[in-house]
Design an enzyme around this catalytic site. Structure first.
Site, short mmCIF file in Angstrom:
data_model
loop_
_atom_site.label_atom_id
_atom_site.label_comp_id
_atom_site.label_asym_id
_atom_site.label_seq_id
_atom_site.Cartn_x
_atom_site.Cartn_y
_atom_site.Cartn_z
N GLU A 43 4.32 -6.45 1.38
CA GLU A 43 3.97 -6.74 0.26
C GLU A 43 3.58 -5.77 -0.76
O GLU A 43 2.76 -5.21 -1.31
CB GLU A 43 2.41 -7.41 0.21
CG GLU A 43 2.24 -8.76 1.12
CD GLU A 43 1.19 -9.22 1.31
OE1 GLU A 43 -0.02 -8.03 1.40
OE2 GLU A 43 0.75 -10.40 1.49
N GLY B 196 0.81 -1.34 -0.15
CA GLY B 196 -0.04 -0.10 0.09
C GLY B 196 0.75 1.41 -0.01
O GLY B 196 0.20 2.19 0.16
N TYR C 225 -0.80 -1.61 -12.20
CA TYR C 225 -2.26 -1.44 -12.52
C TYR C 225 -2.64 -0.83 -13.88
O TYR C 225 -3.76 -0.25 -13.82
CB TYR C 225 -2.94 -0.85 -10.90
CG TYR C 225 -2.46 -1.46 -10.01
CD1 TYR C 225 -2.85 -2.61 -9.63
CD2 TYR C 225 -1.78 -0.82 -9.02
CE1 TYR C 225 -2.69 -3.49 -8.39
CE2 TYR C 225 -1.41 -1.38 -7.70
CZ TYR C 225 -2.03 -2.79 -7.43
OH TYR C 225 -1.68 -3.13 -6.26
N CYS D 99 -15.43 3.87 -27.79
CA CYS D 99 -16.82 4.42 -27.97
C CYS D 99 -17.45 4.70 -26.82
O CYS D 99 -18.19 3.89 -26.21
CB CYS D 99 -17.71 3.25 -28.79
SG CYS D 99 -19.08 4.19 -29.35
N GLU D 100 -17.01 5.61 -25.79
CA GLU D 100 -17.38 5.81 -24.47
C GLU D 100 -16.94 7.08 -23.96
O GLU D 100 -15.64 7.62 -24.13
CB GLU D 100 -16.66 4.76 -23.65
CG GLU D 100 -16.95 4.82 -22.00
CD GLU D 100 -18.02 3.77 -21.64
OE1 GLU D 100 -18.06 2.76 -22.29
OE2 GLU D 100 -18.21 3.98 -20.47
N ARG E 73 -7.35 3.72 -14.96
CA ARG E 73 -7.46 4.07 -13.84
C ARG E 73 -8.11 5.52 -13.51
O ARG E 73 -8.56 5.80 -12.45
CB ARG E 73 -6.18 4.19 -13.06
CG ARG E 73 -5.52 2.70 -12.78
CD ARG E 73 -4.18 2.44 -12.09
NE ARG E 73 -4.44 2.97 -10.67
CZ ARG E 73 -4.14 4.17 -10.24
NH1 ARG E 73 -3.48 4.97 -10.89
NH2 ARG E 73 -4.28 4.34 -9.03
N GLY F 89 3.48 -3.52 -4.23
CA GLY F 89 3.26 -4.05 -5.53
C GLY F 89 3.44 -2.41 -6.37
O GLY F 89 4.59 -2.48 -7.09
N ARG F 90 2.51 -1.61 -6.00
CA ARG F 90 2.95 -0.59 -6.86
C ARG F 90 4.13 0.26 -6.72
O ARG F 90 4.76 0.95 -7.44
CB ARG F 90 1.85 0.59 -6.04
CG ARG F 90 1.42 1.82 -7.11
CD ARG F 90 0.72 2.91 -6.12
NE ARG F 90 -0.45 2.20 -5.67
CZ ARG F 90 -1.94 2.35 -6.32
NH1 ARG F 90 -2.12 2.74 -7.46
NH2 ARG F 90 -2.90 1.86 -5.81
N TYR G 264 -10.80 5.61 -10.90
CA TYR G 264 -10.74 6.47 -9.75
C TYR G 264 -10.27 7.90 -10.10
O TYR G 264 -9.91 8.62 -8.97
CB TYR G 264 -9.20 5.78 -9.12
CG TYR G 264 -9.21 4.40 -9.03
CD1 TYR G 264 -10.06 3.30 -8.38
CD2 TYR G 264 -8.05 3.72 -9.84
CE1 TYR G 264 -9.75 2.10 -8.21
CE2 TYR G 264 -7.86 2.35 -9.91
CZ TYR G 264 -8.74 1.53 -9.13
OH TYR G 264 -8.83 -0.11 -9.05
N1 LLP Z 1 -1.26 -6.88 -0.45
C1 LLP Z 1 -2.48 -6.98 -0.44
C2 LLP Z 1 -3.21 -8.12 0.45
C3 LLP Z 1 -3.43 -6.25 -1.35
O1 LLP Z 1 -4.70 -6.59 -1.45
C4 LLP Z 1 -2.58 -5.38 -2.14
C5 LLP Z 1 -3.40 -4.61 -3.15
C6 LLP Z 1 -1.22 -5.34 -2.08
C7 LLP Z 1 -0.62 -6.04 -1.26
C8 LLP Z 1 -0.36 -4.27 -2.77
O2 LLP Z 1 -0.86 -2.78 -2.63
P1 LLP Z 1 0.17 -1.59 -3.27
O3 LLP Z 1 1.50 -2.04 -2.82
O4 LLP Z 1 0.36 -2.01 -4.81
O5 LLP Z 1 -0.76 -0.67 -3.15
N2 LLP Z 1 -6.24 -1.46 -8.57
C9 LLP Z 1 -5.87 -0.28 -7.81
C10 LLP Z 1 -5.13 -0.65 -6.54
C11 LLP Z 1 -5.73 -2.30 -5.74
C12 LLP Z 1 -4.61 -2.78 -4.81
C13 LLP Z 1 -5.46 -4.22 -4.49
N3 LLP Z 1 -4.57 -4.66 -3.32
C14 LLP Z 1 -5.22 1.06 -8.50
O6 LLP Z 1 -5.18 0.92 -9.62
O7 LLP Z 1 -5.00 1.89 -7.32
#
Ligand code: LLP
Length: 431
Positions: free
Chosen positions: A289, A247, A390, A360-361, A329, A291-292, A333
């Site tokens: 964890e 997150g 994402y 087409c939107e 996105r 991701g982003r 959002y």
């Molecule tokens: N761990 C869990 C259990 C999660 O559900 C997520 C993200 C992460 C780690 C990784 O989070 P990050 O570090 O990437 O923020 N589609 C949305 C984001 C959805 C995130 C879902 N879970 C967007 O485009 O902002």
């Protein structure tokens, strides 16, 4: 943290030493470009913090939902990280890339029977169980395979992170996990302890995504350590694992001001370590964890500008050859991005434009009131930065638009990692 790896030469935008205009010509557009250098630098920052502040007693698992391809799995593996998979598809991709299964945390609030069986059969290191129904199934499949499966329970700590409602997950009202506050978390831990083919090794939580403050992470660690103590006292078990989720926010536009990951981890890790020492308890194996934070800043998407439509006194639409199909996105959002005309990168960005896609939107936009070079015209290459997370992973085939390829760049070199989807691919599954 490493944000992109951009430079400008002869008016062109470069990423990791490679000319974006050259990439657009070579691979055509739309095109996802990922900097391997940036991915690696971000992996190292997280892993390095665990080494510096917590004696390496833990594992950083890259949240592959942000961007999952075989090449990405290989890079992350070579940096010594683990992986967070949330579906059979992510698990399968990781296995195809040769990712060590014991370094995988397997998530999901509604894993199907097939996915649970697949996780057990593949030998994933840890299941993150969301609810009792799933626990029962993990236990059953583990028994059938003659295994004891390591499991962490996902709990909701009740910490409110200030982010978009759709990407908040730490509160009681969430489809994910069991709340501490309501007693649901107690119920599921007690249940897990009755299952013979499950080794309940710890707890997991994740409070949301794109978070810009450090405090909620420290607060989450505090709540989770309190709760671990309470469960240990009540049941007599001793937990090994604690995963504090991902997150961590990234910079999309000027004005976004994320914390340094090293500093955030230092605060959280120092707190957890000191507290466990003060309580005379052994160090918990800690997990994060991101991701982003790993994939996001590494990506740039390249488009070719088509039609530029000026509606006097209203706005200028700059249409590109992609849109919500490769980056949903903004439509989902209202997410902001930074736009640069890659072949006019040294020109002043003084013209407010609405960048729209080809679907087409009406809502198919990538950004409104974004500043572009006043000379922008058809045939220009438009770059959107920080699209590594994402975007590719949330792409669709709306309007039967084929999905773009992925090219990695590294130290002045480029190579194809995912080929462009073809029109024939689109009909491949049609009977
Ligand atoms: N761990 C869990 C259990 C999660 O559900 C997520 C993200 C992460 C780690 C990784 O989070 P990050 O570090 O990437 O923020 N589609 C949305 C984001 C959805 C995130 C879902 N879970 C967007 O485009 O902002």
């Amino acid at each position: 943290m490493t944000y992109g790896d951009y430079s400008i030469k002869d008016g062109h935008l470069y990423i990791s030493g490679v000319d974006c205009v050259y990439l657009a010509q070579k691979y055509s557009t739309p095109l996802y470009v990922m900097s391997e250098d940036v991915v690696r630098a971000n992996c190292r920052e997280f892993k390095g913090a665990l080494e510096k502040y917590y004696d390496s007693c833990g594992l950083i698992t890259y949240a592959s939902k942000a961007f999952c391809t075989k090449e990405m799995c290989r890079i992350v593996n070579s940096e010594g990280l683990g992986l967070d998979a949330v579906s059979g598809g992510e698990l399968y991709t990781a296995r195809e890339a040769g990712f060590p299964m014991e370094k995988i945390n397997y998530h999901g609030n509604n894993k199907t029977d097939e996915e649970i069986k697949m996780g057990v059969d593949f030998g994933v290191g840890r299941f993150i169980a969301d609810n009792e129904t799933e626990l029962e199934k993990i236990d059953r499949y583990a028994r059938e395979s003659g295994r004891v499966q390591k499991v962490l329970i996902r709990v909701t700590p009740g910490v409110d992170a200030h982010t978009h409602d759709f990407i908040k997950t730490g509160q009681i009202d969430s489809k994910f996990g069991m709340a501490i506050e309501t007693g649901a978390a107690d119920r599921i831990t007690d249940f897990a302890l009755t299952l013979k083919n499950i080794e309940l090794s710890g707890l997991h939580c994740h409070i949301g995504s794109q978070i810009f403050e450090k405090e909620p992470f420290v607060e989450t660690a505090r709540v989770m350590l309190d709760y671990i103590n309470a469960v240990e006292e009540r049941t007599g078990i001793e937990f090994e694992d604690l995963v504090l989720g991902g997150g961590f926010g990234i910079k999309y536009v000027e004005g976004d001001d994320p914390f340094s990951y090293d500093e955030m981890l230092k605060e959280v890790l120092t707190y957890v370590k000191k507290r466990r020492e003060d309580e005379g308890k052994k160090l918990l194996h800690l997990g994060f964890e991101p991701g982003r934070a790993i994939a996001g800043p590494a990506g740039v998407t390249l488009y070719t500008v088509g039609n530029v439509k000026e509606i006097p006194d209203i706005r200028t639409y700059v249409s590109v050859d992609g849109g919500m199909t490769d980056n949903p996105r903004y439509i989902l959002y209202g997410a902001d991005y930074t736009f640069i005309v890659a072949n006019r990168a040294d020109e002043c960005a003084d013209k407010p434009c609405t960048v729209c896609g080809k679907c087409c939107e009406s809502g198919d936009m990538l950004g409104e009131n974004v500043m572009l070079s006043g000379n922008v015209k058809s045939g220009d290459i438009l770059a959107v930065t920080s699209t590594g997370a994402y975007n590719f992973s949330m792409a669709s085939n709306y309007n039967r638009v084929p999905r773009p390829p992925v090219v990695f760049v590294k130290d002045g070199q480029d190579f194809l990692a995912v080929r462009r989807e073809t029109l024939a691919d689109l009909c491949e599954r049609d009977i």
